[in-house]
Design a protein around this motif. Structure first.
Motif, PDB file in Angstrom:
ATOM      1  N   THR A 122       0.815  -1.220   0.000  1.00 37.56           N
ATOM      2  CA  THR A 122       0.000   0.000   0.000  1.00 37.56           C
ATOM      3  C   THR A 122       0.845   1.265   0.000  1.00 37.56           C
ATOM      4  OG1 THR A 122      -0.134  -0.061   2.411  1.00 37.56           O
ATOM      5  CG2 THR A 122      -1.946  -1.081   1.189  1.00 37.56           C
ATOM      6  N   ASP A 123       2.158   1.120  -0.073  1.00 31.64           N
ATOM      7  CA  ASP A 123       2.974   2.336  -0.056  1.00 31.64           C
ATOM      8  C   ASP A 123       3.684   2.519  -1.390  1.00 31.64           C
ATOM      9  OD1 ASP A 123       5.154   0.586  -0.046  1.00 31.64           O
ATOM     10  OD2 ASP A 123       5.476   0.769   2.108  1.00 31.64           O
ATOM     11  N   SER A 124       4.337   3.637  -1.526  1.00 28.78           N
ATOM     12  CA  SER A 124       4.965   3.992  -2.802  1.00 28.78           C
ATOM     13  C   SER A 124       6.226   3.180  -3.091  1.00 28.78           C
ATOM     14  CB  SER A 124       5.283   5.482  -2.827  1.00 28.78           C
ATOM     15  OG  SER A 124       6.191   5.795  -1.795  1.00 28.78           O
ATOM     16  N   ASN A 125       6.678   2.357  -2.157  1.00 40.25           N
ATOM     17  CA  ASN A 125       7.869   1.542  -2.417  1.00 40.25           C
ATOM     18  C   ASN A 125       7.656   0.602  -3.608  1.00 40.25           C
ATOM     19  OD1 ASN A 125       9.386   2.665  -0.363  1.00 40.25           O
ATOM     20  ND2 ASN A 125       8.739   1.145   1.140  1.00 40.25           N
ATOM     21  N   LEU A 126       6.436   0.105  -3.777  1.00 38.13           N
ATOM     22  CA  LEU A 126       6.167  -0.764  -4.918  1.00 38.13           C
ATOM     23  C   LEU A 126       6.298   0.019  -6.224  1.00 38.13           C
ATOM     24  CD1 LEU A 126       5.360  -3.530  -6.012  1.00 38.13           C
ATOM     25  CD2 LEU A 126       2.966  -2.835  -5.789  1.00 38.13           C
ATOM     26  N   ILE A 127       5.783   1.233  -6.253  1.00 39.52           N
ATOM     27  CA  ILE A 127       5.910   2.067  -7.456  1.00 39.52           C
ATOM     28  C   ILE A 127       7.378   2.366  -7.721  1.00 39.52           C
ATOM     29  CG2 ILE A 127       5.444   4.364  -8.428  1.00 39.52           C
ATOM     30  CD1 ILE A 127       2.698   4.238  -7.092  1.00 39.52           C
ATOM     31  N   ASN A 128       8.117   2.703  -6.701  1.00 41.54           N
ATOM     32  CA  ASN A 128       9.554   2.981  -6.868  1.00 41.54           C
ATOM     33  C   ASN A 128      10.284   1.758  -7.403  1.00 41.54           C
ATOM     34  OD1 ASN A 128       9.177   5.575  -5.921  1.00 41.54           O
ATOM     35  ND2 ASN A 128       9.693   5.043  -3.821  1.00 41.54           N
ATOM     36  N   PHE A 129       9.972   0.594  -6.861  1.00 41.43           N
ATOM     37  CA  PHE A 129      10.617  -0.639  -7.307  1.00 41.43           C
ATOM     38  C   PHE A 129      10.295  -0.923  -8.766  1.00 41.43           C
ATOM     39  CE2 PHE A 129      10.205  -5.265  -7.975  1.00 41.43           C
ATOM     40  CZ  PHE A 129      11.546  -5.616  -7.875  1.00 41.43           C
ATOM     41  N   LEU A 130       9.002  -0.850  -9.124  1.00 42.71           N
ATOM     42  CA  LEU A 130       8.594  -1.152 -10.496  1.00 42.71           C
ATOM     43  C   LEU A 130       9.084  -0.110 -11.489  1.00 42.71           C
ATOM     44  CD1 LEU A 130       4.949  -2.428  -9.875  1.00 42.71           C
ATOM     45  CD2 LEU A 130       6.997  -3.793 -10.344  1.00 42.71           C
ATOM     46  N   SER A 131       9.403   1.092 -11.016  1.00 41.24           N
ATOM     47  CA  SER A 131       9.885   2.164 -11.889  1.00 41.24           C
ATOM     48  C   SER A 131      11.391   2.143 -12.083  1.00 41.24           C
ATOM     49  CB  SER A 131       9.495   3.529 -11.312  1.00 41.24           C
ATOM     50  OG  SER A 131       8.103   3.651 -11.253  1.00 41.24           O
ATOM     51  N   SER A 132      12.103   1.380 -11.274  1.00 39.70           N
ATOM     52  CA  SER A 132      13.570   1.432 -11.342  1.00 39.70           C
ATOM     53  C   SER A 132      14.065   0.934 -12.695  1.00 39.70           C
ATOM     54  CB  SER A 132      14.188   0.611 -10.212  1.00 39.70           C
ATOM     55  OG  SER A 132      13.911  -0.747 -10.399  1.00 39.70           O
ATOM     56  N   PRO A 133      14.941   1.705 -13.332  1.00 40.75           N
ATOM     57  CA  PRO A 133      15.449   1.325 -14.650  1.00 40.75           C
ATOM     58  C   PRO A 133      16.208  -0.003 -14.631  1.00 40.75           C
ATOM     59  CG  PRO A 133      16.194   3.543 -14.032  1.00 40.75           C
ATOM     60  CD  PRO A 133      15.456   2.982 -12.874  1.00 40.75           C
ATOM     61  N   GLU A 134      16.791  -0.338 -13.490  1.00 39.60           N
ATOM     62  CA  GLU A 134      17.542  -1.594 -13.380  1.00 39.60           C
ATOM     63  C   GLU A 134      16.638  -2.810 -13.544  1.00 39.60           C
ATOM     64  OE1 GLU A 134      17.607   0.662 -10.680  1.00 39.60           O
ATOM     65  OE2 GLU A 134      19.372   1.708 -11.428  1.00 39.60           O
ATOM     66  N   LEU A 135      15.367  -2.634 -13.250  1.00 42.56           N
ATOM     67  CA  LEU A 135      14.427  -3.751 -13.324  1.00 42.56           C
ATOM     68  C   LEU A 135      14.192  -4.178 -14.770  1.00 42.56           C
ATOM     69  CD1 LEU A 135      12.570  -5.635 -11.731  1.00 42.56           C
ATOM     70  CD2 LEU A 135      10.789  -3.903 -11.893  1.00 42.56           C
ATOM     71  N   GLY A 136      14.176  -3.232 -15.680  1.00 44.86           N
ATOM     72  CA  GLY A 136      13.890  -3.565 -17.070  1.00 44.86           C
ATOM     73  C   GLY A 136      12.440  -3.979 -17.240  1.00 44.86           C
ATOM     74  N   SER A 137      12.119  -4.539 -18.386  1.00 42.31           N
ATOM     75  CA  SER A 137      10.759  -5.012 -18.636  1.00 42.31           C
ATOM     76  C   SER A 137      10.570  -6.384 -18.011  1.00 42.31           C
ATOM     77  CB  SER A 137      10.495  -5.108 -20.135  1.00 42.31           C
ATOM     78  OG  SER A 137      10.533  -3.828 -20.713  1.00 42.31           O
ATOM     79  N   CYS A 138       9.409  -6.600 -17.428  1.00 41.76           N
ATOM     80  CA  CYS A 138       9.117  -7.888 -16.814  1.00 41.76           C
ATOM     81  C   CYS A 138       7.612  -8.096 -16.747  1.00 41.76           C
ATOM     82  CB  CYS A 138       9.743  -7.989 -15.427  1.00 41.76           C
ATOM     83  SG  CYS A 138       9.113  -6.791 -14.257  1.00 41.76           S
ATOM     84  N   VAL A 139       7.225  -9.280 -16.315  1.00 40.43           N
ATOM     85  CA  VAL A 139       5.819  -9.609 -16.115  1.00 40.43           C
ATOM     86  C   VAL A 139       5.524  -9.446 -14.625  1.00 40.43           C
ATOM     87  CG1 VAL A 139       4.062 -11.410 -16.249  1.00 40.43           C
ATOM     88  CG2 VAL A 139       5.833 -11.268 -18.015  1.00 40.43           C
ATOM     89  N   ILE A 140       4.472  -8.713 -14.334  1.00 41.08           N
ATOM     90  CA  ILE A 140       4.000  -8.560 -12.955  1.00 41.08           C
ATOM     91  C   ILE A 140       2.732  -9.409 -12.866  1.00 41.08           C
ATOM     92  CG2 ILE A 140       3.280  -6.958 -11.150  1.00 41.08           C
ATOM     93  CD1 ILE A 140       6.113  -6.401 -12.313  1.00 41.08           C
ATOM     94  N   PHE A 141       2.783 -10.448 -12.046  1.00 37.23           N
ATOM     95  CA  PHE A 141       1.693 -11.418 -11.976  1.00 37.23           C
ATOM     96  C   PHE A 141       1.039 -11.372 -10.598  1.00 37.23           C
ATOM     97  CE2 PHE A 141       0.701 -16.227 -11.698  1.00 37.23           C
ATOM     98  CZ  PHE A 141      -0.601 -16.026 -12.094  1.00 37.23           C
ATOM     99  N   ILE A 142      -0.273 -11.085 -10.586  1.00 36.87           N
ATOM    100  CA  ILE A 142      -1.055 -11.104  -9.346  1.00 36.87           C
ATOM    101  C   ILE A 142      -2.160 -12.135  -9.540  1.00 36.87           C
ATOM    102  CG2 ILE A 142      -2.424  -9.806  -7.680  1.00 36.87           C
ATOM    103  CD1 ILE A 142      -1.115  -7.233  -8.753  1.00 36.87           C
ATOM    104  N   ASP A 143      -2.004 -13.275  -8.897  1.00 35.48           N
ATOM    105  CA  ASP A 143      -2.996 -14.343  -8.998  1.00 35.48           C
ATOM    106  C   ASP A 143      -4.087 -14.115  -7.960  1.00 35.48           C
ATOM    107  OD1 ASP A 143      -4.062 -16.675 -10.049  1.00 35.48           O
ATOM    108  OD2 ASP A 143      -2.897 -17.990  -8.739  1.00 35.48           O
TER     109      ASP A 143
END
Length: 173
Positions: free
Chosen positions: A24-45
């Motif tokens: 619920t905090d902005s850490n998830l947005i920061n993580f998903l925005s990091s350029p080091e992460l590159g493109s990936c699949v985010i899966f929420i089952d």
């Protein structure tokens, strides 16, 4: 649904991040925005089990509205579409594709029964029990077959002892 999503993850060839707890905090947005992460699949089952609280859903809406500035593929599965925030439905800018599962078709059901049911004497009764359901999922089918195979008991007896409740047929007006 889950198996299809997993297959898409594999076929994408991209790294996969599975979100299986609420953020619920902005850490998830920061993580998903990091350029080091590159493109990936985010899966929420089973999305609706995790993201039903307003704060958590707001974060997901922000992410899907582009707060991450990334080229991720988001895959969400859900069992109860009625519980999903209406701001996600009919909004292709947030959720581009939506596949609704109507359950297994008769050919698949027949193939599974033929290949998995050890005690074929129960085939007709198994079909009779399955006909009481509007939607037959792989989970329902395999659980029932496993129980029949385990005890050589009638499908109707197994269904009564298990967590199976046939759905009434209704017309939505």
């Amino acid at each position: 649904k889950t198996n299809d999503a997993k297959l898409l993850c594999i076929k994408s060839g991209m790294p996969v991040i599975i979100i299986d707890e609420v953020f619920t905090d902005s850490n998830l947005i920061n993580f998903l925005s990091s350029p080091e992460l590159g493109s990936c699949v985010i899966f929420i089952d089973e999305y609706e089990k995790l993201y039903t609280e307003a704060d958590a859903e707001l974060l997901i809406l922000q992410i899907l509205d582009g707060a991450c500035n990334s080229k991720h593929l988001y895959l969400l599965t859900a069992n109860e579409v009625r519980t999903i925030n209406t701001n996600l439905l009919n909004r292709p800018s947030r959720i581009f594709y939506r596949k609704v599962y109507k359950g297994l078709d008769d050919n698949v059901i027949n193939d599974v029964i033929k290949n998995e049911l050890i005690y074929s004497k129960w085939t007709k009764e198994l079909h009779d029990v399955l006909n009481e359901f509007i939607t037959i999922t792989f989970d329902i089918l395999m659980s029932l077959i496993d129980e029949i195979n385990r005890y050589d008991e009638s499908p109707r007896t197994c269904a009564k002892l298990m967590n199976f409740v046939p759905q009434p047929i209704y017309v939505q007006i």
